[in-house]
Design an enzyme around this catalytic site. Sequence first.
Site, PDB file in Angstrom:
ATOM      1  N   GLU A   1       0.780  -1.380   0.070  1.00 20.54           N
ATOM      2  CA  GLU A   1       0.000  -0.062   0.060  1.00 20.54           C
ATOM      3  C   GLU A   1       0.691   1.310   0.159  1.00 20.54           C
ATOM      4  O   GLU A   1       1.794   1.236   0.664  1.00 20.54           O
ATOM      5  CB  GLU A   1      -0.948   0.100   1.044  1.00 20.54           C
ATOM      6  CG  GLU A   1      -1.959  -1.037   1.222  1.00 20.54           C
ATOM      7  CD  GLU A   1      -3.108  -0.994   2.308  1.00 20.54           C
ATOM      8  OE1 GLU A   1      -4.135  -1.672   2.081  1.00 20.54           O
ATOM      9  OE2 GLU A   1      -2.697  -0.707   3.450  1.00 20.54           O
TER      10      GLU A   1
ATOM     11  N   CYS B   1      -1.429   6.114   9.909  1.00 17.10           N
ATOM     12  CA  CYS B   1      -0.186   5.615  10.440  1.00 17.10           C
ATOM     13  C   CYS B   1      -0.261   4.639  11.164  1.00 17.10           C
ATOM     14  O   CYS B   1      -1.139   4.509  12.029  1.00 17.10           O
ATOM     15  CB  CYS B   1       0.676   6.763  11.328  1.00 17.10           C
ATOM     16  SG  CYS B   1       2.209   6.239  11.830  1.00 17.10           S
TER      17      CYS B   1
END
EC number: 2.1.1.192
Length: 406
Positions: free
Chosen positions: A119, A375
């Site tokens: 990703e 994150c």
Amino acid sequence: MNGFAVIPSVTTTTTSGEPIASDVARKQNLLELDREGLERFFEDVLGEKRYRAHQVMKWIHHRYVADFEQMTDVGKALRTRLQACAEVRVPRVVFDKHSADGTHKWLLAMGTDRKNAIETVYIPDKGRGTLCVSSQIGCGLNCTFCSTATQGFNRNLTTAEIIGQVWVAARHLGNVPHQQRRLTNVVMMGMGEPLMNFDNVVRAMSVMRDDLGYGLSNKRVTLSTSGLVPMIDRLSTESDVSLAVSLHAPNDKLREQLVPLNKKYPIVELMASCERYLSVNRKRDSVTFEYTLMKGVNDKQEHAHELAKLMRQFDCAMQVKGAAKVNLIPFNPFPGTCYERSTEVDIRAFQKILLDAQILAMVRRTRGDDIDAACGQLKGQVVDRTRRQAEFRRTIEDRVGRDVAA
């Protein structure tokens, strides 16, 4: 470091550097080469002048052209020879998602078998656009609060697969280097530990910063590491990008629980390597220390005071106020995790203690969490070689079983 092979070309490696076997003779993927490597390829293989390599490099990284026939200022004879022995093979987009806040995530298939995928995330903000790039398929470090760690590990990404993420994003965004910049920063903070894939990452970062590549300044390319001390030292001699360190705890006892690598490279050794990095790279005046805040784990006031002391010691060692910068990251939950995000009140109280100690501390705004692009949430699609996926699933099942029994 800039070597190439035309037939066969096997650049995919395990963490030990062993090639993954392939019976398929491949053309040279030009995304695999930085400027020096491309110049050598044109001189040694094609018998062409260096400026021809520069022409092709700009077509690839400025105009996002992967078909040699579309490179109109390259002679027909050269285009024909390039078709015979070279290619521009970019990652295949499996899907892309848009967040309500403008964040964009791509799932990119890696390798010829397409079984693995990583990703890549683009985060727009006022006056800047940051691309979060992956360096490995999965991760071998097993940090307990990271979604990628639950996926296990498959292999390192090649240089082409790393810079290919930038190519895909820049092409999608309509980025024009030196003119219409949509992509202003790159952070090596995606899936994997960049310093465990050192050569490929450094070569890719060279293309990011090359005027014939994406033209980013050194300070706008950031490498984030969990703390491989010997490789931080090596990085200081081979690159001068911005350095970020995934700290997440102010003492060894707690950090060993969160970041198992700390057992091998404790905080005192890690901080010393950061000091050496700045001493060698005089153009860099600070290191960013990343600290993910988890409720009841590392967000207490005593942790903040301990962290402030550690950061002040770093400033004193460098004789520069602000040499240590702290990036506070609210924990981003993922399925199966046992951690929770700290409350907003505790996050601000933690930050205030650091600011009162005159430590520059920023709270990272959570972006893209509605598409699992924040994150710590990246996980991709990993054919695990470590059995960690199965272990994580068993842990979740055991936890659910205990909850049901209760």
